[in-house]
Design a protein around this motif. Structure first.
Motif, PDB file in Angstrom:
ATOM      1  N   ASP A  12      46.350  46.723  37.905  1.00 39.02           N
ATOM      2  CA  ASP A  12      45.410  45.714  38.395  1.00 39.02           C
ATOM      3  C   ASP A  12      44.849  44.903  37.238  1.00 39.02           C
ATOM      4  OD1 ASP A  12      45.795  46.482  40.968  1.00 39.02           O
ATOM      5  OD2 ASP A  12      44.008  47.761  41.082  1.00 39.02           O
ATOM      6  N   TRP A  13      44.531  45.600  36.129  1.00 39.95           N
ATOM      7  CA  TRP A  13      43.975  44.910  34.979  1.00 39.95           C
ATOM      8  C   TRP A  13      44.983  43.918  34.406  1.00 39.95           C
ATOM      9  CZ3 TRP A  13      45.177  44.087  29.940  1.00 39.95           C
ATOM     10  CH2 TRP A  13      44.164  43.579  29.130  1.00 39.95           C
ATOM     11  N   LYS A  16      45.225  40.829  36.416  1.00 42.76           N
ATOM     12  CA  LYS A  16      44.096  39.930  36.156  1.00 42.76           C
ATOM     13  C   LYS A  16      44.319  39.130  34.873  1.00 42.76           C
ATOM     14  CE  LYS A  16      40.519  42.528  38.622  1.00 42.76           C
ATOM     15  NZ  LYS A  16      39.274  43.325  38.484  1.00 42.76           N
ATOM     16  N   GLN A  17      44.946  39.773  33.877  1.00 44.21           N
ATOM     17  CA  GLN A  17      45.232  39.066  32.631  1.00 44.21           C
ATOM     18  C   GLN A  17      46.258  37.953  32.852  1.00 44.21           C
ATOM     19  OE1 GLN A  17      43.150  39.639  30.046  1.00 44.21           O
ATOM     20  NE2 GLN A  17      42.323  40.952  31.658  1.00 44.21           N
ATOM     21  N   GLU A  19      46.440  36.258  35.596  1.00 48.26           N
ATOM     22  CA  GLU A  19      45.630  35.209  36.214  1.00 48.26           C
ATOM     23  C   GLU A  19      44.827  34.447  35.169  1.00 48.26           C
ATOM     24  OE1 GLU A  19      43.244  37.036  39.203  1.00 48.26           O
ATOM     25  OE2 GLU A  19      44.958  37.704  40.402  1.00 48.26           O
ATOM     26  N   HIS A  20      44.264  35.176  34.197  1.00 44.61           N
ATOM     27  CA  HIS A  20      43.504  34.529  33.133  1.00 44.61           C
ATOM     28  C   HIS A  20      44.399  33.616  32.297  1.00 44.61           C
ATOM     29  CE1 HIS A  20      40.371  38.031  33.242  1.00 44.61           C
ATOM     30  NE2 HIS A  20      40.186  37.143  34.201  1.00 44.61           N
TER      31      HIS A  20
END
Length: 490
Positions: A12-13, A16-17, A19-20
């Protein structure tokens, strides 16, 4: 090193990266090279299934900063890993950007071939936005190798395709490509009309670099039309936008364009401070060709100010850059002269175009040469009692309206029914067989058009007026006008 290297194995992390990284890429003035590189290292350490995609994102940001050779290496690895992982979601995207890297490294033919493969895959996966963007990129290569008529046709078709899928980013991109073509052809009024057409889409997409390019396009048009005050307004607007959003490339290219305008109007001294600032910006970037043009203008500005020593120093730098640029151009042209593979790629584009039209919703029976000829033949062979349906829209039929109505006509009409669109707002349907319930059919079709969610597309309301009439000689003349228009555009 940031906390990226210390993070646990959290999928999940990592997502998110990703997405960033994507958000940072589109943030005006942002440099996400470190972010993408560190994300790549984490994916390597954890053998993440999106390792290939991380290479692609890293290669894409390298291209944005002119590190073309490193970008090509990263994207080549990324595409291989994406294919190996059978990552269908990102495969077309990855191939699209590998094509860009090939083109930036003057590998024009492999770039076109990669983009043709991208188009075919995008059609297969119905990821149409990647296919349209690859199509537009191909048009630019044809322009670079001097095949201007093919390039112009592809650019026009690319704009239609972009409008048909209502993709604001691609409408803006295709409009800017076509704008350059119109400017080179000195069709300034047509360029202004085109810019007015695509400007709202660039604003809606939010890419400020493209908005700066549109300002520069307006400025050049008004300059060449001898409306210099308007030209200055648009050059200054482009500089203000680029400066506000810290867009290094956009700022420098606007300074160069503005400087050329001022130099031609014997006002190069006014550009001195702008040129100096752009020169400082370019020191931290890798935009060689821009620096060459800027140094020539800076030389003229120093000379105008009477600073002969500085002028001579800049002139020497410019001459060195010009020689290097000429050597690259000669090498590239020597490579580009072998056009057999390029012609094969063009033939593949022709074969995939009909698939594009059908899947994108750019449904062309109403305007293609083949169907116009079929419609004309049916009119010529009509019986005295044959009737056709005429639908008149309450507004000009813009591309989004055309797409929706074409989809409805395909749903409501049989395969043997023929229809044509007569600009600006009429459709004529010629049924395959005489029907006693034509008015009922027509009313249901008109109601379906009016029930479309037009507000979703930013259109207040569309109404359709129905009329039944006999096939006539006047209709034949209208179809002949459409046929001539299509033939002229080929």
């Amino acid at each position: 090193m940031s906390d990226l290297s210390k993070v646990d194995d959290s999928s999940d992390w990592i997502m998110k990266q990703f997405e960033h990284a994507e958000a940072a890429y589109w943030q005006a003035g942002s440099d996400s090279r470190v972010l993408c590189k560190e994300l790549l290292e984490v994916c390597k350490q954890q053998h993440h299934p999106l390792l290939g995609f991380s290479y692609v994102l890293y290669g894409r940001i390298l291209l944005a900063f002119g590190e073309n050779e490193k970008a090509l290496s990263a994207l080549s690895k990324g595409v291989k890993l994406v294919e190996h992982a059978e990552d269908l979601e990102h495969r077309a995207f990855s191939m699209l950007w590998l094509g860009v890297a090939l083109e930036r490294n003057t590998k024009f033919i492999p770039a076109v071939e990669m983009w043709v493969k991208t188009i075919e895959l995008a059609l297969e996966l119905t990821q149409l936005e990647y296919g349209v963007e690859a199509y537009l990129n191909v048009s630019l290569v044809y322009y670079q190798v001097g095949q201007y008529s093919t390039a112009d046709l592809l650019m026009k078709n690319g704009l239609k395709l972009a409008e048909s899928i209502n993709n604001k980013k691609l409408i803006a991109k295709s409009g800017i490509f076509l704008m350059d073509s119109l400017l080179n052809a000195q069709k300034y009024d047509a360029a202004i009309a085109l810019l007015s057409r695509v400007e709202p889409h660039a604003l809606a997409h939010g890419d400020m670099t493209w908005l700066v390019q549109i300002c520069n396009g307006y400025a050049e048009c008004y300059w060449k039309l001898n409306q210099t005050e308007l030209a200055v307004v648009f050059y200054e607007s482009g500089l203000a936008i680029a400066g506000s959003y810290k867009l290094a490339w956009a700022y420098c290219i606007t300074v160069v364009a503005y400087g050329e305008f001022l130099e031609k109007n014997n006002r190069i001294g006014e550009a001195f401070l702008l040129l100096e600032r752009a020169h400082e910006i370019l020191k931290s970037t890798n935009i060689g060709d821009l620096e060459e043009n800027l140094n020539y203008l800076l030389y003229l500005a120093h000379k105008e100010r009477g600073d002969q020593r500085s002028a001579l120093l800049v002139l020497r730098i410019y001459e060195h850059q010009a020689i290097q640029h000429l050597a690259r151009e000669l090498g590239a042209k020597g490579y580009k002269l072998n056009l057999n593979r390029l012609e094969k790629a063009r033939a593949m584009l022709v074969r995939t175009h009909l698939k594009f039209e059908r899947l994108a919703g750019w449904v062309m029976p109403g305007v293609s040469l083949q169907h116009l000829r079929q419609f004309r033949l049916r009119c010529e062979c009509s019986e005295v009692t044959d009737r056709v349906i005429e639908l008149t829209m309450s507004t000009h039929v813009e591309p989004v309206i055309e797409q929706r109505i074409a989809a409805l006509l395909n749903d409501y009409c049989t395969l043997n029914d023929l229809w044509v669109f007569i600009p600006p707002n009429r459709y004529v349907i010629y049924p395959a067989e005489a029907q006693s319930i034509l008015m009922d059919f027509s009313t249901r079709l008109a109601n379906a058009i009016e029930r479309q969610p037009w507000a979703r597309y930013g259109i207040e309301k569309v109404t359709a007026k129905v009329k039944l009439q006999l096939a006539s000689v006047a209709m034949l003349k209208q179809v002949d006008v459409l046929l001539k228009k299509e033939l002229d555009s080929v």
